[in-house]
Structures are given as structure tokens and as C-alpha cells.
Design a protein around this motif. Structure first.
Motif, short mmCIF file in Angstrom:
data_model
loop_
_atom_site.label_atom_id
_atom_site.label_comp_id
_atom_site.label_asym_id
_atom_site.label_seq_id
_atom_site.Cartn_x
_atom_site.Cartn_y
_atom_site.Cartn_z
N ALA A 315 0.84 -1.20 0.00
CA ALA A 315 0.00 0.00 0.00
C ALA A 315 0.87 1.25 0.00
O ALA A 315 0.59 2.22 -0.69
CB ALA A 315 -0.92 -0.02 1.23
N GLU A 316 1.93 1.20 0.80
CA GLU A 316 2.83 2.35 0.82
C GLU A 316 3.52 2.52 -0.52
O GLU A 316 3.70 3.64 -1.00
CB GLU A 316 3.85 2.16 1.94
N LEU A 317 3.90 1.39 -1.09
CA LEU A 317 4.56 1.47 -2.40
C LEU A 317 3.60 1.99 -3.45
O LEU A 317 3.99 2.76 -4.33
CB LEU A 317 5.08 0.09 -2.80
N ASP A 318 2.36 1.52 -3.35
CA ASP A 318 1.38 1.97 -4.33
C ASP A 318 1.25 3.47 -4.35
O ASP A 318 1.09 4.09 -5.40
CB ASP A 318 0.01 1.34 -4.04
N GLU A 319 1.32 4.04 -3.14
CA GLU A 319 1.17 5.48 -3.08
C GLU A 319 2.30 6.18 -3.79
O GLU A 319 2.16 7.27 -4.29
CB GLU A 319 1.10 5.91 -1.61
N LYS A 320 3.45 5.55 -3.70
CA LYS A 320 4.61 6.20 -4.31
C LYS A 320 4.82 5.80 -5.77
O LYS A 320 5.48 6.49 -6.52
CB LYS A 320 5.86 5.83 -3.49
N ARG A 321 4.21 4.69 -6.09
CA ARG A 321 4.46 4.15 -7.42
C ARG A 321 3.68 4.93 -8.46
O ARG A 321 2.51 5.25 -8.29
CB ARG A 321 4.05 2.68 -7.44
N GLU A 322 4.30 5.24 -9.55
CA GLU A 322 3.55 5.83 -10.65
C GLU A 322 2.75 4.73 -11.32
O GLU A 322 3.15 3.58 -11.36
CB GLU A 322 4.51 6.48 -11.63
N TRP A 323 1.63 5.16 -11.88
CA TRP A 323 0.78 4.18 -12.53
C TRP A 323 1.51 3.63 -13.74
O TRP A 323 2.16 4.35 -14.49
CB TRP A 323 -0.53 4.84 -12.96
N GLN A 324 1.41 2.32 -13.88
CA GLN A 324 1.99 1.67 -15.04
C GLN A 324 0.87 1.01 -15.82
O GLN A 324 0.11 0.22 -15.27
CB GLN A 324 3.03 0.64 -14.62
N LYS A 325 0.79 1.34 -17.08
CA LYS A 325 -0.29 0.81 -17.89
C LYS A 325 -0.07 -0.68 -18.08
O LYS A 325 1.06 -1.18 -18.03
CB LYS A 325 -0.33 1.52 -19.24
N PRO A 326 -1.11 -1.40 -18.30
CA PRO A 326 -0.96 -2.82 -18.62
C PRO A 326 -0.11 -2.98 -19.87
O PRO A 326 -0.14 -2.17 -20.80
CB PRO A 326 -2.40 -3.27 -18.87
N ALA A 327 0.63 -4.04 -19.89
CA ALA A 327 1.64 -4.24 -20.95
C ALA A 327 1.02 -4.26 -22.35
O ALA A 327 1.64 -3.81 -23.32
CB ALA A 327 2.41 -5.52 -20.67
N ASP A 328 -0.20 -4.79 -22.45
CA ASP A 328 -0.76 -4.93 -23.80
C ASP A 328 -1.68 -3.77 -24.18
O ASP A 328 -2.44 -3.86 -25.14
CB ASP A 328 -1.49 -6.28 -23.93
N TRP A 329 -1.59 -2.66 -23.48
CA TRP A 329 -2.35 -1.47 -23.84
C TRP A 329 -1.51 -0.59 -24.75
O TRP A 329 -0.29 -0.50 -24.61
CB TRP A 329 -2.74 -0.67 -22.60
N ILE A 330 -2.21 0.08 -25.63
CA ILE A 330 -1.57 1.12 -26.41
C ILE A 330 -1.25 2.27 -25.47
O ILE A 330 -2.09 2.65 -24.65
CB ILE A 330 -2.49 1.61 -27.54
N ASP A 331 -0.06 2.82 -25.59
CA ASP A 331 0.31 3.93 -24.72
C ASP A 331 -0.17 5.24 -25.34
O ASP A 331 0.46 5.80 -26.24
CB ASP A 331 1.82 3.95 -24.52
N ILE A 332 -1.32 5.72 -24.84
CA ILE A 332 -1.90 6.94 -25.43
C ILE A 332 -1.25 8.20 -24.88
O ILE A 332 -1.51 9.31 -25.37
CB ILE A 332 -3.42 7.01 -25.18
N SER A 333 -0.42 8.04 -23.85
CA SER A 333 0.23 9.23 -23.27
C SER A 333 1.58 9.48 -23.91
O SER A 333 2.06 10.62 -23.93
CB SER A 333 0.39 9.06 -21.76
N SER A 334 2.17 8.45 -24.44
CA SER A 334 3.49 8.62 -25.03
C SER A 334 3.36 9.23 -26.42
O SER A 334 2.62 8.72 -27.27
CB SER A 334 4.19 7.26 -25.11
N GLY A 335 4.03 10.33 -26.60
CA GLY A 335 3.96 10.99 -27.90
C GLY A 335 2.62 11.64 -28.18
O GLY A 335 2.26 11.88 -29.33
N ALA A 336 1.86 11.94 -27.10
CA ALA A 336 0.54 12.53 -27.30
C ALA A 336 0.66 13.93 -27.87
O ALA A 336 1.57 14.69 -27.52
CB ALA A 336 -0.21 12.56 -25.99
N ILE A 337 -0.28 14.25 -28.76
CA ILE A 337 -0.32 15.58 -29.35
C ILE A 337 -0.93 16.53 -28.34
O ILE A 337 -1.99 16.25 -27.77
CB ILE A 337 -1.16 15.57 -30.64
N ASN A 338 -0.25 17.65 -28.10
CA ASN A 338 -0.77 18.61 -27.13
C ASN A 338 -2.11 19.14 -27.55
O ASN A 338 -2.48 19.12 -28.74
CB ASN A 338 0.22 19.77 -26.95
#
Lengths: 711, 64
Positions: A315-338
């Protein structure tokens, strides 16, 4: 022989030792000697037949050794008497031989006879020599003597009898006299009982030896065990008179301690977790069986402890951990158009029953347009303010990407971008596109805001069962989503709690930056496993409740980080502000303007020790903060209200703190803070920790002010 | 248990005149007049409602 001695009898005194009695007088034969024993009482016994004659020593032996009798005791006598046989054996014939020895023997025998007769005569009672009494006279004398003896004996017996009777009478008289005396004494004592006056008592007391009184008093006050009473006598034989701190531990305690795990170097939870992670799923079946059989209950308990530690660390780690998308998802945040909003949406293989994806977008300029792209392929242009409805068949025109999380879905990217790059997106809201009511489950999995400015409004849920069931995450540039409007209601949650109608998967949201908040109804309602909400308030928290603010935190959210206190509204929308929440701590709030606090905080079993102070809420009409019997809210330890609050809401109870952790002191303090009322207002304390401990006096604090207390 | 019928326009019970009520329930009620004064003893809330002549009909919650 010559018979020169006239003795024919000897009497010896026994000495308890002698058995031999000498015969020193003439005799013809040992057979003509008789032996008599006379005992101490004078009884005479002829023991001649039991004697042994020693011819050589001229002794009579009695009692013989062979008889095994003891020698005659002192006090007894032995009498040896010669009794010559009165016969004559001398026979002289005419012209015969004259045997001188025989003749002498005859004369000896006659002499012996005479001596024996003389001895008998000497033992006889005789009349005097001058008496002319005959044997008849002797008989008469004896009879007279016997008669006299009898008369004397009878007289003596009569005298004894008379004396006995006299003595008996005397005894009887004595007993009678004593009984009478006792009776008189008892009567006298009874007459004297309790009749002593003070003087009499003093006289009695003064008659008691003063020294004895003093001694007696001293004895009463003595604490030095004057009677030497032992500990055994008072049942304390087993008590060891040592201080508790010096006492050794008992055998039972030692045995229990021996069973405990000794202090030692054990693996840390982190090390254990790391070790377990490497071992996960590597055991063969045989190994697993071996492990299972070798696991003790202590091992299981330790594992449980470790699991809890791991869960805490996670739980403590979760608070500190950045969200990681599931491996088989398209990364919509990477290279997103502003200046765009990205939606990762998904549909199952059979999407025929799905509602259309619907959302409404407004731009800063209502006359301008925005474009929608599906998997980076232009789809359609819409005017600002339009509601976009996209069918899943249109979405499925492109191949998409398959995923197994949260379920088997085919995902597509939907991008929303102003047609003119100089325009900004004013608002994004999920929208009903199929019907005006009824359940409309949308299909957004992930929403990403690639914008560096504030939106006025964002909603991933809409009123009345229009929601994104599979929403997992919302992200934003800089992990910060700025919402400039006053309303964040339905931001991520659905409008109100309905069974089975809640997001099960929302795990991550960015910091929500607001200038102020006027309404946050359902903002995070049943927002899946989301545990923390970060609210950054730039100016102030406006009166929460200007709009609908209920059910904002229903679900599992444990932490609300907010940098400004909440000013509660004077309207009725403090209702259910923290109802059915799981927040460990409530944010700071100002209740000055609070009017309605119905279900303000309810059914929160995760609440940590909390005291809520509404003492400045002078307009409060109702305040209910409670758990249930099966879902207690023990973290609520105290509540204070204003003694000027009217509590005149028609809904009863007007004050409810049931099934909370308020102990007796806390309840008494609440009672003391409550105002006087006049309409039988009710305060419910049922199930409070201290409810049963309230005394009549405690209850009267409230009832004297017009309240009814229910428990 | 003891019960009391309280008139409340937002109550969960309704009578034949369509007047809304709440039924309060408690193990004991300490009132200014004394213990359980003004409260009625019943086996259950249902029994109380039946005696009071009301039926349960929760009011729909009001949202925006």
C-alpha cells in the motif's frame, strides 16, 4: 535312736527364692511328713503330694523345679509336720528272741506319736484346767459363740445399711438443695440482665481491675500478633513473603516462555517478500506437498503476519508508485499531441448490445469545431458543444489492439483535438447518447489529458447510470488535471450508489487542481480500487454544498489529500458529504454555516480516531454520524455540537451517533454540548461503545434539556 | 424494543392519507418524562408499522 527333741513341726517364711525346706527333727520316714503352704491371706493348702523328699539332705523340696512354678512369694509360709503312722509292728513272742533294736524302734515310734498328739492338743481350744466342762458344754459354747458372731455380724450389716440409706438421702438432699440454689441463681441473674444502669455498669467496670482493662485494650489494639498466629493457621501456608518484583516466574510461565520463539535474527518483511517473489510458482507438485505437510500452524500464522506486512508495504509502495499501464495497452500518453484528449476505449468481441460511446466537448469558442480521430484516422468534425456518439461498429472499422485487461477487449484510440490549434478544450463530459435514461455503460478504459491549461469541467460519468464501468486510469500532463470550474461532481464516479453499478477498476487519477470547489457530488463515488485522491485548491474551498455534494467518497478511497479546509454550506447539501466512505481521516472543515448534516459521515469502518467539532454550527438542524451493527464506525471518538443549534429538523433522530466508538465520557461531553430543545428531539446513541455505561445522571444531562436519548 | 411514530415529510412510511412518517426504534428511550414514556413496545418494526397503520414506502432521493 534317741528322741531327745520334742519338735515335730517346722514353719518357714517364704522369701521368693527358696525351694528347699530342712527337716531337723526326728522322723521315721519321709513319707510320714506333711507339707502345708499358707498364702498371704491365710489360706492353707496341703501340698505334700507335690513335694520331693531329699533323703540325703533331709530336705523337703517345694515347689520343684520340674513343676516350673516360681518359688513361694514373700508373705507365704511353709509348714512341715510329722505325722507318724499310728501302727505297731513290734511282735514279741513268749520265750522268743528279744530284739533290742526292734524294741527301741517301738519305743521311738510311741514317743513320736505322743509328740504329735501333744502338738495337736496345743493347737486346740481348751477350757481351763480347773474347768469341769464336758464336750457337750463345748458344743454349746461353740454354738453360742457362733450365734453371738452371727448377731454381731447382722447388727453390723444393719448398721451399714442404715448408714448407706442415710448417706443416699444426704446426697439427694444435697442435689435438691443445689438445684434450688441454681434456679435461684438463674432467676437472680435473669432479673439482673440488662438492668445495670450507667452507675451500675460503671460500678461493675470499676470493679474490674484497671490494669486488666488496660491490658485487654492494649491486647485488642496490638498488631504484633500477640497470639503468634502462623500463616498456616490462616490458610496462607504457600505464600512466599517476597516482593512481587523479586519473585521468580512460575513454572507455568516458564513453560509458556519456553514455547515462544527466542529473540533472534529473522528475515525482514521486505526480504521475505523479495524471497517469496523469486519462489513464486516454482514448486513442483511434490515439493508443494512436502511444503504443505511441513507447514505448521505457527508457520501459517507467521505467513499471515508477513502477508499483512507485505500488504502494508504494498500500500505504501502503491502510493509512491507511478501508474503503469498494462503491458498490452496502447500507450496513449506517449507521444501525445498537445491540446488533445485521448481516450482508450475497448469493446468485447460481441459489441452488439453495447451502448454507443458518447461524450460532449465544448471549446473556449462555441462557434469553433473540434475533430475526432479513431486510431489516428480522422473520423468526424463537430461543433463545440456537440455530443459525440460513436457506434462500436465504427470503432471496429480499424483493427485495434487486443488486451486481456480488465477483460478480453479490443481497444481503440479516440482523440479529440480542436480544429484550430489556438482553441482550447473547455469541457469534456460523458454523455447519454442512446436514451435519456436507463443504464448506459460506456467503454473508456483510459483517459489522458494532453493539455497544459485548465478545463472548466470534466466528467467520466453522467447522471442516472451513464458511466464507464471499465475505467482504469485518468492521466494528465504533469500528472495534474486543472479544472477551473467550481464543480467536480461525477468527475470519476457515478452519481449515486447502486448495486453492481460502479467502476471496479479505476486505480489512478492525477492530482485534481481546482480554483475552488462548490460541488463534488459523486466525484469519486465507487471509483473502483482507487485509494487516494489529491486535491489541490488554489484559492479556497467554497461552500461545499452549493450544488450536490453527497456520496463523493463512497467506496475504498482511504486518503484525501487537500490543501485547504472545507467550508460547509448553509444549504442542505452537506447531506451525505462523507456517507459510506472509507476515508481514514476527514479533511479539515468549517461548519459555521452548516445547516443540514444528515448522514454527514456514515458507515466508515476505516475511520481512524477522530473527534468532530460542530460547536460553531449554530444553525444546525440535524447531524447524523453513524455506523451500523455490522459495520461499526468505531473511529469516531467524539462529537461536539453548538448549544445554540436548533436541531429542529422534522427527520428524527435529529442527532445520531449510533454504533460509533464514543465512550461514556465522549457521550457525556456530547450531552453537555447539546442545546435545550422543546420538541422531544431525539439523540440516538445505540451501539456506542459507552452507551451501556451511561448512568441515570448522565442521561439526565440531555433529558433535562428536553432531549430523548435512545440506546 | 420500543418504537415511536414521528411525522416526517421525508419519512420512509406512509399512511392512508399519504402523510409521511418515520418509525424510530430503540432498546430503550430516555425521555424528559421518563424511560420509554411516549414510546410503544412491539416485537418488531413491522409489528409497530402495522399497529401504527403505516406502510413502508421510502421516498426517492432527490438529486440534481
Amino acid at each position: 535312736m534317741t528322741v531327745s527333741s520334742q519338735i515335730c513341726k517346722r514353719i518357714y517364711q517364704a522369701d521368693g527364692q527358696n525351694r528347699q525346706w530342712a527337716v531337723d527333727f526326728a522322723y521315721l520316714s519321709g513319707n510320714e511328713l506333711k507339707v502345708y503352704v499358707t498364702d498371704a491371706s491365710g489360706a492353707e493348702t496341703d501340698v505334700t503330694a507335690h513335694c520331693m523328699w531329699d533323703e540325703v539332705e533331709h530336705e523337703m523340696i517345694y515347689p520343684t523345679v520340674e513343676s516350673e512354678q516360681d518359688p513361694l512369694p514373700v508373705g507365704s509360709t511353709v509348714t512341715i509336720l510329722r505325722v507318724t503312722t499310728p501302727t505297731q509292728s513290734l511282735h514279741l513272742t513268749q520265750q522268743g528272741t528279744l530284739d533290742a533294736a526292734a524294741l527301741e524302734g517301738g519305743f521311738d515310734k510311741l514317743t513320736l506319736h505322743v509328740q504329735e498328739l501333744a502338738e495337736q492338743a496345743r493347737r486346740s481350744i481348751k477350757y481351763p484346767v480347773s474347768s469341769s466342762k464336758t464336750d457337750v458344754d463345748a458344743q454349746a459354747f461353740l454354738a453360742q459363740l457362733q450365734s453371738t458372731q452371727t448377731v454381731a455380724l447382722n447388727s453390723a450389716l444393719e448398721s451399714v445399711a442404715a448408714t448407706k440409706i442415710q448417706l443416699q438421702q444426704t446426697i439427694l438432699d444435697e442435689q435438691t438443695a443445689r438445684q434450688q440454689a441454681d434456679g435461684e441463681l438463674q432467676s437472680a441473674l435473669a432479673a439482673k440482665q440488662n438492668t445495670l444502669n450507667a452507675d451500675g455498669q460503671e460500678a461493675v467496670t470499676s470493679g474490674i481491675n484497671a490494669a486488666k482493662v488496660a491490658s485487654y485494650d492494649a491486647h485488642l489494639l496490638s498488631t504484633r500478633n500477640p497470639h503468634n498466629v502462623t500463616k498456616t493457621q490462616v490458610g496462607l501456608a504457600n505464600v512466599d513473603n517476597t516482593a512481587d518484583l523479586d519473585k521468580p516466574i512460575s513454572t507455568a510461565v516458564q513453560i509458556a516462555l519456553n514455547a515462544k520463539q527466542p529473540v533472534g535474527d529473522y528475515a525482514t518483511s521486505a526480504a521475505l517478500s523479495a524471497g517469496l517473489a523469486t519462489k513464486q510458482n516454482v514448486l513442483t507438485s511434490a515439493q508443494q506437498a512436502a511444503v504443505d505437510s511441513g507447514i505448521t500452524s505457527a508457520d501459517v500464522a507467521q505467513v499471515q503476519v508477513n502477508k499483512e506486512d507485505i500488504a502494508t508495504l504494498d500500500a505504501e509502495l502503491d502510493e509512491k508508485r507511478e501508474w503503469q499501464k498494462p503491458a498490452d495497452w496502447i500507450d496513449i500518453s506517449s507521444g501525445a499531441i498537445n491540446n488533445s484528449i485521448y481516450l482508450l476505449v475497448g469493446h468485447p468481441a460481441d459489441y452488439s448490445s453495447l451502448n454507443n460511446l458518447g461524450f460532449a466537448v465544448a471549446l473556449n469558442d462555441d462557434t469553433h469545431n473540434f475533430n475526432v480521430y479513431i486510431d489516428n484516422i480522422f473520423y468526424q468534425t463537430y461543433q463545440s458543444g456537440s455530443t459525440v456518439a460513436i457506434s462500436w461498429s465504427d470503432l471496429a472499422l480499424t483493427t485495434g489492439e487486443n488486451t486481456t485487461f480488465p477483460i478480453d477487449l479490443t481497444t481503440h484510440i479516440v482523440r479529440i483535438t480542436p480544429e484550430n490549434n489556438s482553441d482550447t478544450i473547455y469541457s469534456y463530459q460523458q454523455a447519454r447518447v442512446n436514451a435519456s435514461s436507463g443504464e448506459q455503460q460506456q467503454g473508456v478504459l483510459w483517459g489522458h489529458f494532453a493539455v497544459d491549461y485548465a478545463l472548466d469541467r470534466v466528467r467520466f460519468a453522467s447522471y442516472n447510470n451513464c458511466y464507464n464501468y471499465y475505467l482504469v486510469a485518468v492521466t494528465a500532463l504533469g500528472d495534474n488535471l486543472h479544472i477551473s470550474g467550481n464543480y467536480i461532481d461525477n468527475l470519476f464516479g457515478e452519481t449515486y450508489d447502486r448495486v453492481n453499478h460502479k467502476s471496479h477498476y479505476l486505480s489512478y487519477i492525477p492530482t485534481i487542481e481546482v480554483d475552488t470547489i462548490a460541488s463534488w457530488g459523486g466525484a469519486f463515488n465507487n471509483a473502483g480500487p482507487l485509494k487516494k485522491v489529491r486535491l489541490k485548491v488554489n484559492t479556497k474551498i467554497q461552500q461545499i454544498g452549493a450544488g450536490n455534494s453527497q456520496y463523493a467518497f463512497v467506496g475504498d478511497i482511504r486518503k484525501l489529500e487537500i490543501n485547504k479546509p472545507i467550508l460547509l454550506s448553509n444549504r442542505n447539501s452537506s447531506v451525505r458529504l462523507f456517507a459510506n466512505s472509507s476515508l481514514e481521516r476527514l479533511p479539515a472543515f468549517d461548519a459555521t454555516n452548516m445547516v443540514v448534516g444528515a448522514d454527514f459521515l456514515t458507515n466508515n469502518s476505516n475511520l481512524k480516531d477522530t473527534i468532530l467539532d460542530f460547536s460553531n454550527a449554530k444553525n444546525l438542524t440535524i447531524l447524523t454520524l453513524y455506523g451500523t451493527e455490522s459495520n461499526r464506525m468505531d473511529g469516531l471518538k467524539g462529537v461536539f455540537v453548538s448549544d445554540q443549534a436548533p436541531f429542529n429538523r422534522t427527520t428524527s433522530p435529529q442527532l445520531n451517533v449510533a454504533y460509533t466508538g464514543m465512550d461514556r465520557n465522549a457521550l457525556v461531553n456530547l450531552f453537555k454540548s447539546m442545546p435545550a430543545v422543546s420538541d422531544n428531539q431525539v439523540c440516538n446513541v445505540t451501539g456506542c461503545t459507552g452507551a451501556a455505561d451511561l448512568t441515570a445522571e448522565d442521561l439526565a444531562i440531555a433529558t433535562d434539556k428536553g432531549w430523548t436519548i435512545t440506546r | 424494543m420500543v418504537y415511536k411514530k414521528i411525522q416526517n415529510e421525508e419519512g420512509s412510511y406512509i399512511d392512508v392519507q399519504q402523510t409521511r412518517w418515520d418509525i424510530l426504534e430503540a432498546h430503550e428511550a430516555w425521555t424528559p418524562q421518563g424511560k420509554n414514556v411516549g414510546w410503544d413496545e412491539f416485537e418488531s418494526e413491522e409489528a409497530a408499522a402495522k399497529s401504527y397503520g403505516v406502510v413502508k414506502q421510502p421516498k426517492e432521493e432527490d438529486h440534481e
